[in-house]
Every structure is written in C-alpha cells, then in structure tokens.
Design an enzyme around this catalytic site. Structure first.
Site, PDB file in Angstrom:
ATOM      1  N   ILE A  14      -2.375 -36.849 -49.454  1.00 24.61           N
ATOM      2  CA  ILE A  14      -2.441 -36.868 -50.912  1.00 24.61           C
ATOM      3  C   ILE A  14      -1.108 -36.473 -51.530  1.00 24.61           C
ATOM      4  CG2 ILE A  14      -3.171 -34.482 -51.377  1.00 24.61           C
ATOM      5  CD1 ILE A  14      -5.415 -35.743 -53.151  1.00 24.61           C
ATOM      6  N   ASP A  15      -0.273 -35.745 -50.764  1.00 25.45           N
ATOM      7  CA  ASP A  15       1.025 -35.296 -51.275  1.00 25.45           C
ATOM      8  C   ASP A  15       2.085 -36.397 -51.265  1.00 25.45           C
ATOM      9  OD1 ASP A  15      -0.091 -32.820 -51.538  1.00 25.45           O
ATOM     10  OD2 ASP A  15       0.895 -31.932 -49.801  1.00 25.45           O
ATOM     11  N   MET A  60      -1.486 -30.234 -56.205  1.00 29.31           N
ATOM     12  CA  MET A  60      -1.147 -30.277 -54.788  1.00 29.31           C
ATOM     13  C   MET A  60       0.340 -30.587 -54.614  1.00 29.31           C
ATOM     14  SD  MET A  60      -4.288 -31.403 -55.490  1.00 29.31           S
ATOM     15  CE  MET A  60      -4.196 -33.166 -55.510  1.00 29.31           C
ATOM     16  N   GLU A  87       1.859 -26.603 -55.610  1.00 29.85           N
ATOM     17  CA  GLU A  87       1.426 -25.416 -54.869  1.00 29.85           C
ATOM     18  C   GLU A  87       2.516 -24.809 -53.995  1.00 29.85           C
ATOM     19  OE1 GLU A  87      -1.475 -26.240 -51.734  1.00 29.85           O
ATOM     20  OE2 GLU A  87      -0.930 -28.363 -51.862  1.00 29.85           O
ATOM     21  N   ILE A 110      -9.704 -33.027 -57.292  1.00 30.62           N
ATOM     22  CA  ILE A 110      -8.897 -34.228 -57.079  1.00 30.62           C
ATOM     23  C   ILE A 110      -9.086 -34.767 -55.668  1.00 30.62           C
ATOM     24  CG2 ILE A 110      -6.522 -35.081 -56.898  1.00 30.62           C
ATOM     25  CD1 ILE A 110      -5.782 -33.193 -59.180  1.00 30.62           C
TER      26      ILE A 110
END
Length: 488
Positions: free
Chosen positions: A219-220, A263, A319, A375
């Site tokens: 997801i990053d 994130m 984060e 998310i």
C-alpha cells in the site's frame, strides 16, 4: 532452511548499450521440455483480437526518457500470451498465497487468477493456501473455483488470510511436491517476494517443473521498478476522505488544527499524493524529508504563522516521518523483521498541544485522525480493479509460457516480467530533490525544513549516482540506485 540466491542475473546485451534483464525459464534447468499450442487461439473471447500473441523478443524499457548520447539502458521482457506454452491445461495444479499486510485489491487479484486460469486456459485445479507461507505445511488449503471467488472483489482484505514472519522453505517445497503443485502465485510486498525468490531457488535446485510467479503489492508504493503497486490508488482516494474531515474540523474552530496520520513506513507516496490531490493541506511530513520542531524555520513556527494567516491548519504525516525525534523502541522489530515504529502521530499532536498551550499561551483545537486500518481494509476502487486484472492475467500468461522466478508489473505503462532481485534490492522512495516534491511544496506553501546546504549536497549525491548508473563495462551493467522517480 534458507537457500541463498548466489546465481548471476540473466542478462543479454546488444548494440547502443541495450541491456535485457531477463527472467528465468523452466528450460534453463529442465532442457527438452515439450511445448503445446496456446489454447487462447481457440478461445472465443480472443477471436476478435488481431494479434493473439506477444512477440517473444518484445521488451519494455525501464527508462522512457534518455539523452541522445546516453546508453539505451535496461529492458525487461514484455508480458503477455505466447504462441507456445509449457503446460497442458489438465496438467496444471496451481496455488495462490497471500502474505504480509492487507492491501486493497488482494481479493480482486485472487479472483482474476482463478477466473483467468479457468476461462482462458481451461485450468480446473487451483488451491488457495490459507494463512500465508506457513499454510503450505500447516495443510491449510481451500479449493478455488470461479463460483467460489465470484464476488470476493467486493470485500476488503483477503479470503485466504495472511501472516507475517519467517517460514521453512524446505517444508514449503516438500508440500509443493507432495501436492503435485506446479504453478505458485505469490501476492505480497518486498519481504514476501524475497521469500518467493528463495522458494524458486529451492525449486530450481531440486529440478522441479514448478513456476513461481510474484505479484508485488504494498500500500506504501515502495516497490521499485514498477510504475505503482496495486491498492495505492485506492489508498490515496480514501486518504482524501480523512483529510477532508480534518479540514472541516479545523475550519470549524478557532485556531483549529486537523492532524492526519497516513501509511508510509519508509516511503511517503500516499501522504504526498493525497496532499496534492486534496489541496486542503498546509503541511505534509514524510520519512524522506527530515524536519525539526523548534527555532526559526521549524514546524512550530510555521504552524503559528499559518494559524495567524488562515485561522486553521491541516497537517498530514506519514507514519515513518520524524522517527528520529523519538528515542524509544528504535531497535525493536515485528515478525517480518521490519523496524517497529513509534506512533509519531500521537506523539507529535501532543507535543503541538503542549507547545502552544504552555510556551506560546495560545488556545488551539487539535483533531487527530488515524484512518490506517480503515484504508487498508476497504475493497479496491475501479482503477485498481482494472489494474489487478491486468496483473493477474500477465502472471498467468508468464507461468503458462514457462517463465519463472519473476514478479510482474507495469514499467512505463507496459506490463513486464521482472527478476525477483530487482523488486527486492531496495525500496522505492520519494526523491525530495525531484519536481514532484517541489510541486507539493509549491501547493502547500510549506518550507522544506531542510538546510539549503543539505539540499545542494543531496542533489550532487543523486546526480553522481545517476551518472554512475549509466556506465556499462563489458557485460556488467550497473543501474542507478537512486529511488524510482514519479513520471512527469
């Protein structure tokens, strides 16, 4: 049992500096394998296609922009159906496994692998491995059919469940042999793809006719080489909802501060793109760009100035940003070996409150929002759903054509087969001396929080790496190690 990958990359060179970083093939270690006509040529769905198959020599360039006097650079093998395949439909026994963290689109990829194998190639035997890599030897499997997976794309998460942590490679390959599995589709991030690479090496060492195909997701968006990872578009879209809520809350109170943590353990792409997309953010903080709190040009000074100018401030933080400001837990790791991060969002929001109430004697109203798990857990949006379909089909075509030890993904808009080592050798990170970060600074009007001398030094360092990356000596080609940059 860990098998180290000491094999040399499969590289071919050509005129004008052309370099093909190829992926392994079954015939590399099992010669004289029979081939079969691709059943797609008799598939009614493909009857309208002018060209059924991809030319075997087609490649995709890693860099689409080159100088007239520079080498042509690195290429990867183009994905797509081949005229000859190395598996008969009734011979295939495939399995799918998901590992690592959750990400929008996992169920869509699972669905499209199952439906693609069944509808395009007539494959009927497909297993889902439950609970990540350990599910191979824990005997946790479920049969997957088009009926079973018909509507799973409408749900978040993964129907196969997932896990983090180490696994026993030897036991996994023992299970693969015992079950007669010959195609393995692995969904996960860089740690998962490293595991897939080790499994492939053990399969090759044993001389098994087994394909290992990786579909990288994070997801990053920190997987290198590929344009983006699936789930990223969905994450950015959903992150905007949190930013919008923070903006509404901040506007509704005197000296309102909306603070959103997103994130981004090592890479700040979600924070950066969500900030650019929302246009309501006054300050975006990411791991790649260090910042300081107090003193001239610091974060506190900037927040105070924006409060006086606009009456409210919206801050987005990834984060992994500002971890150097926290001292606790820096050496702890999770089950996957990732460094455990402190909650910089809670820490910084409390410090902002303390600073303005105690030192500046200002009344502020700070609202902290952390939508991380909301998310991660949602289904993928339309864009990612289409993307997941293309990824699944590309992986299937590659596996049927006998390619193995590869990850699949788009490179400059064209899907390609990429050696495992290229998607695991480093992380894709935001380049803060590039234009995209400059666009963000211009959009938010925030300072860079960097000393100008450091910025110039960073530019020189990246320019040197870029130059060194273009050098080719004989057959040894060194690619630039600087982070992949967003396309213009």
């Amino acid at each position: 049992m860990a098998i180290s990958n000491n094999r040399e990359p499969k590289i071919a060179t050509g005129p004008c500096g052309y370099v093909l970083e190829d992926v392994p093939h079954l015939v590399d270690y099992i010669p004289d394998l029979p081939t079969y006509p691709n059943p797609l040529q008799d598939n009614p769905s493909y009857s309208v296609v002018k060209q059924y198959f991809v030319n075997v020599d087609d490649t995709v360039a890693q860099k689409i922009v080159v100088h007239k006097d520079s080498p042509r650079g690195t290429h990867f093998r183009r994905s797509g159906p081949r005229q000859k395949v190395y598996f008969e439909s009734n011979e295939v026994h495939a399995c799918i496994v998901t590992c690592g963290g959750l990400c929008p689109g996992l169920n869509t990829v699972i669905r499209e692998i199952v439906c693609g194998l069944n509808h395009m190639y007539g494959v009927k035997r497909i297993l889902g491995i439950e609970g990540g890599y350990r599910g191979f030897y824990a005997r946790n499997t479920i049969p997957l059919t088009p009926k079973v997976v018909n509507d799973i794309h409408k749900r978040g998460g993964t129907i196969l469940r997932t896990s983090r942590g180490r696994h026993d490679t030897s036991k996994i390959v023992d299970s693969i042999q015992d079950r007669g599995i010959n195609q393995i589709y692995v969904l996960g991030g860089d740690g998962t793809q490293k595991g897939a690479s080790v499994i492939f090496e053990e399969v090759r060492r044993r001389g098994l006719k087994v394909v290992v195909a990786g579909i990288p997701n994070t997801i990053d968006n920190d997987i290198p080489v590929i344009d983006r990872s699936f789930g990223f578009d969905t994450a950015v879209e959903e992150a905007q909802r949190a930013i919008n809520a923070a903006h509404v809350e901040a506007e509704g109170f005197e000296n309102g501060i909306g603070f959103v943590k997103l994130m981004g353990r090592y890479s700040g792409f979600i924070a950066m793109y969500a900030t650019l997309a929302s246009r309501d953010v006054d300050c975006c903080l990411i791991p790649e760009s260090p910042f300081y709190l107090e003193g001239p040009g610091g974060l506190y000074e900037y927040i105070e100035r924006r409060l006086k100018e606009n009456g409210h401030v919206v801050i987005v933080i990834a984060e992994g940003a500002g971890q150097e400001l926290l001292s606790e837990g820096m050496n702890q790791q999770d089950a996957s070996g990732n460094k455990l991060l402190q909650d910089v969002g809670l820490w910084l929001s409390q410090n902002i409150k303390d600073h303005f109430s105690k030192q500046r004697k200002m009344t502020i109203n700070l609202k902290y929002i952390d939508p991380t798990y909301m998310i991660r857990a949602i289904p993928s949006n339309a864009s990612d759903n289409v993307y997941c379909t293309l990824l699944a089909h590309s992986a299937i075509h590659g596996a049927m054509a006998g390619y193995t030890g590869f990850a699949v993904g788009p490179v400059n808009g064209r899907h390609a087969y990429i050696p495992f080592h290229r998607v695991t050798e480093r992380l894709n990170r935001v380049v803060i001396t590039d234009r995209m970060w400059a666009r963000l600074l211009s959009s938010t009007n925030q300072p860079s929080f960097w000393d100008l001398n450091k910025v110039e030094a960073k530019k020189k360092e990246e320019t040197k790496e870029e130059t060194e990356g273009q050098l080719i000596v004989g057959e040894n080609h060194t690619e630039a190690t600087s982070a992949s940059r967003p396309k213009e």
